[in-house]
Scaffold this motif. Structure first.
Motif, PDB file in Angstrom:
ATOM      1  N   VAL A   1       4.794   3.508   5.283  1.00  0.00           N
ATOM      2  CA  VAL A   1       4.775   4.702   4.464  1.00  0.00           C
ATOM      3  C   VAL A   1       6.086   4.631   3.381  1.00  0.00           C
ATOM      4  O   VAL A   1       5.828   4.684   2.176  1.00  0.00           O
ATOM      5  N   TRP A   2       7.386   4.213   3.901  1.00  0.00           N
ATOM      6  CA  TRP A   2       8.286   4.238   3.023  1.00  0.00           C
ATOM      7  C   TRP A   2       8.165   3.208   2.179  1.00  0.00           C
ATOM      8  O   TRP A   2       8.577   3.223   0.669  1.00  0.00           O
ATOM      9  N   GLY A   3       7.397   2.001   2.164  1.00  0.00           N
ATOM     10  CA  GLY A   3       7.024   0.880   1.373  1.00  0.00           C
ATOM     11  C   GLY A   3       6.120   1.341   0.502  1.00  0.00           C
ATOM     12  O   GLY A   3       6.477   1.022  -0.881  1.00  0.00           O
ATOM     13  N   TRP A   4       5.108   2.238   0.812  1.00  0.00           N
ATOM     14  CA  TRP A   4       4.137   2.745  -0.039  1.00  0.00           C
ATOM     15  C   TRP A   4       4.878   3.534  -1.143  1.00  0.00           C
ATOM     16  O   TRP A   4       4.427   3.750  -2.290  1.00  0.00           O
ATOM     17  N   LEU A   5       5.593   4.540  -0.538  1.00  0.00           N
ATOM     18  CA  LEU A   5       6.362   5.264  -1.272  1.00  0.00           C
ATOM     19  C   LEU A   5       7.282   4.534  -2.428  1.00  0.00           C
ATOM     20  O   LEU A   5       7.171   5.070  -3.675  1.00  0.00           O
ATOM     21  N   PHE A   6       7.807   3.770  -1.902  1.00  0.00           N
ATOM     22  CA  PHE A   6       8.638   2.854  -2.884  1.00  0.00           C
ATOM     23  C   PHE A   6       7.611   2.127  -3.958  1.00  0.00           C
ATOM     24  O   PHE A   6       7.931   2.368  -5.253  1.00  0.00           O
ATOM     25  N   ILE A   7       6.473   1.762  -3.509  1.00  0.00           N
ATOM     26  CA  ILE A   7       5.608   1.096  -4.620  1.00  0.00           C
ATOM     27  C   ILE A   7       4.939   2.057  -5.692  1.00  0.00           C
ATOM     28  O   ILE A   7       5.048   1.898  -6.843  1.00  0.00           O
ATOM     29  N   LEU A   8       4.567   3.306  -5.074  1.00  0.00           N
ATOM     30  CA  LEU A   8       4.049   4.290  -6.008  1.00  0.00           C
ATOM     31  C   LEU A   8       5.145   4.924  -6.915  1.00  0.00           C
ATOM     32  O   LEU A   8       5.031   5.165  -8.228  1.00  0.00           O
ATOM     33  N   SER A   9       6.483   4.874  -6.392  1.00  0.00           N
ATOM     34  CA  SER A   9       7.425   5.081  -7.260  1.00  0.00           C
ATOM     35  C   SER A   9       7.751   4.346  -8.338  1.00  0.00           C
ATOM     36  O   SER A   9       7.985   4.582  -9.565  1.00  0.00           O
TER      37      SER A   9
ATOM     38  N   LEU B   1       0.387  11.936 -12.323  1.00  0.00           N
ATOM     39  CA  LEU B   1      -0.107  12.864 -11.804  1.00  0.00           C
ATOM     40  C   LEU B   1      -0.989  12.369 -10.389  1.00  0.00           C
ATOM     41  O   LEU B   1      -0.568  12.779  -9.357  1.00  0.00           O
ATOM     42  N   LEU B   2      -1.602  11.303 -10.603  1.00  0.00           N
ATOM     43  CA  LEU B   2      -2.150  10.651  -9.607  1.00  0.00           C
ATOM     44  C   LEU B   2      -1.349  10.072  -8.588  1.00  0.00           C
ATOM     45  O   LEU B   2      -1.218  10.144  -7.309  1.00  0.00           O
ATOM     46  N   PHE B   3       0.022   9.367  -9.176  1.00  0.00           N
ATOM     47  CA  PHE B   3       1.096   8.619  -8.022  1.00  0.00           C
ATOM     48  C   PHE B   3       1.794   9.851  -7.617  1.00  0.00           C
ATOM     49  O   PHE B   3       1.822   9.601  -6.178  1.00  0.00           O
ATOM     50  N   MET B   4       2.038  10.967  -8.186  1.00  0.00           N
ATOM     51  CA  MET B   4       2.764  12.111  -7.496  1.00  0.00           C
ATOM     52  C   MET B   4       1.754  12.418  -6.286  1.00  0.00           C
ATOM     53  O   MET B   4       2.428  12.873  -5.284  1.00  0.00           O
ATOM     54  N   MET B   5       0.388  12.814  -6.573  1.00  0.00           N
ATOM     55  CA  MET B   5      -0.565  13.438  -5.653  1.00  0.00           C
ATOM     56  C   MET B   5      -0.559  12.439  -4.259  1.00  0.00           C
ATOM     57  O   MET B   5      -0.503  12.824  -3.234  1.00  0.00           O
TER      58      MET B   5
ATOM     59  N   GLY C   1       0.705  13.214  -0.544  1.00  0.00           N
ATOM     60  CA  GLY C   1      -0.185  12.913   0.313  1.00  0.00           C
ATOM     61  C   GLY C   1       0.416  12.413   1.658  1.00  0.00           C
ATOM     62  O   GLY C   1      -0.013  12.659   2.593  1.00  0.00           O
ATOM     63  N   LEU C   2       0.916  11.110   1.299  1.00  0.00           N
ATOM     64  CA  LEU C   2       1.658  10.359   2.242  1.00  0.00           C
ATOM     65  C   LEU C   2       2.731  11.207   3.029  1.00  0.00           C
ATOM     66  O   LEU C   2       2.751  11.157   4.409  1.00  0.00           O
ATOM     67  N   ILE C   3       3.257  11.899   2.326  1.00  0.00           N
ATOM     68  CA  ILE C   3       4.579  12.758   2.781  1.00  0.00           C
ATOM     69  C   ILE C   3       4.056  13.659   3.844  1.00  0.00           C
ATOM     70  O   ILE C   3       4.477  13.826   5.087  1.00  0.00           O
ATOM     71  N   VAL C   4       3.114  14.425   3.447  1.00  0.00           N
ATOM     72  CA  VAL C   4       2.628  15.369   4.191  1.00  0.00           C
ATOM     73  C   VAL C   4       1.683  14.796   5.462  1.00  0.00           C
ATOM     74  O   VAL C   4       2.031  15.503   6.566  1.00  0.00           O
ATOM     75  N   ALA C   5       1.099  13.830   5.294  1.00  0.00           N
ATOM     76  CA  ALA C   5       0.136  13.315   6.292  1.00  0.00           C
ATOM     77  C   ALA C   5       1.261  12.652   7.410  1.00  0.00           C
ATOM     78  O   ALA C   5       0.994  13.022   8.751  1.00  0.00           O
ATOM     79  N   VAL C   6       2.037  11.775   7.029  1.00  0.00           N
ATOM     80  CA  VAL C   6       2.988  11.110   8.130  1.00  0.00           C
ATOM     81  C   VAL C   6       4.186  11.908   8.507  1.00  0.00           C
ATOM     82  O   VAL C   6       4.362  12.197   9.624  1.00  0.00           O
ATOM     83  N   PHE C   7       4.939  12.308   7.311  1.00  0.00           N
ATOM     84  CA  PHE C   7       6.264  12.699   7.890  1.00  0.00           C
ATOM     85  C   PHE C   7       6.253  14.169   8.212  1.00  0.00           C
ATOM     86  O   PHE C   7       7.059  14.951   8.891  1.00  0.00           O
TER      87      PHE C   7
ATOM     88  N   ILE D   1      -3.772  24.520   5.391  1.00  0.00           N
ATOM     89  CA  ILE D   1      -3.022  23.682   4.554  1.00  0.00           C
ATOM     90  C   ILE D   1      -3.618  23.473   3.394  1.00  0.00           C
ATOM     91  O   ILE D   1      -3.220  23.662   2.206  1.00  0.00           O
ATOM     92  N   LEU D   2      -4.826  22.700   3.558  1.00  0.00           N
ATOM     93  CA  LEU D   2      -5.348  22.148   2.155  1.00  0.00           C
ATOM     94  C   LEU D   2      -6.481  22.941   1.538  1.00  0.00           C
ATOM     95  O   LEU D   2      -6.499  22.831   0.172  1.00  0.00           O
ATOM     96  N   VAL D   3      -6.879  23.727   2.078  1.00  0.00           N
ATOM     97  CA  VAL D   3      -7.932  24.687   1.580  1.00  0.00           C
ATOM     98  C   VAL D   3      -7.465  25.636   0.471  1.00  0.00           C
ATOM     99  O   VAL D   3      -8.047  25.532  -0.893  1.00  0.00           O
ATOM    100  N   PRO D   4      -6.374  26.267   0.461  1.00  0.00           N
ATOM    101  CA  PRO D   4      -5.863  27.262  -0.628  1.00  0.00           C
ATOM    102  C   PRO D   4      -5.708  26.544  -1.887  1.00  0.00           C
ATOM    103  O   PRO D   4      -5.731  26.991  -2.831  1.00  0.00           O
TER     104      PRO D   4
END
Length: 111
Positions: free
Chosen positions: A21-29, A50-54, A58-64, A78-81
């Motif tokens: 996940v940290w690797g994917w966050l680095f790649i997306l950044s 905006l796509l990269f930010m979302m 999503g990765l941060i919310v899902a894993v961390f 969490i997601l519906v509102p």
């Protein structure tokens, strides 16, 4: 003794998951940085940022925040509102164009 056995029965996530996940966050950044580096402008720039930010959120919310392992009811809470809020913002955008065109038709033509 029963309490000690209950505490050792917890779920441990492998460290590999967090490193991936940290690797994917680095790649997306890096991709978000490259959007500015290559000089994209206008809608493509903001859409990609905006796509990269979302995706990162999503990765941060899902894993961390462990939402990937939560019950469905909590996930919906969490997601519906935010999804409903986005629908309302879209409706306001459509309404704003109607209001603008109405004002232009009635107020500018009457001058």
């Amino acid at each position: 003794m029963a309490q000690a056995a209950a505490h050792t029965d917890t779920q441990q996530h492998p460290i590999r998951l967090y490193l991936v996940v940290w690797g994917w966050l680095f790649i997306l950044s890096a991709c978000s940085y490259l959007v500015d580096y290559f000089g994209l402008a206008g809608y493509p720039r903001w859409s990609l940022i905006l796509l990269f930010m979302m995706l990162k959120a999503g990765l941060i919310v899902a894993v961390f925040m462990h939402m990937a392992w939560e019950r469905l009811a909590l996930t919906y809470a969490i997601l519906v509102p935010p999804l409903v809020l986005m629908v309302f913002v879209g409706i306001m955008v459509l309404e704003a164009n109607y209001t603008l065109f109405s004002r232009l038709a009635f107020f500018v033509a009457g001058s």
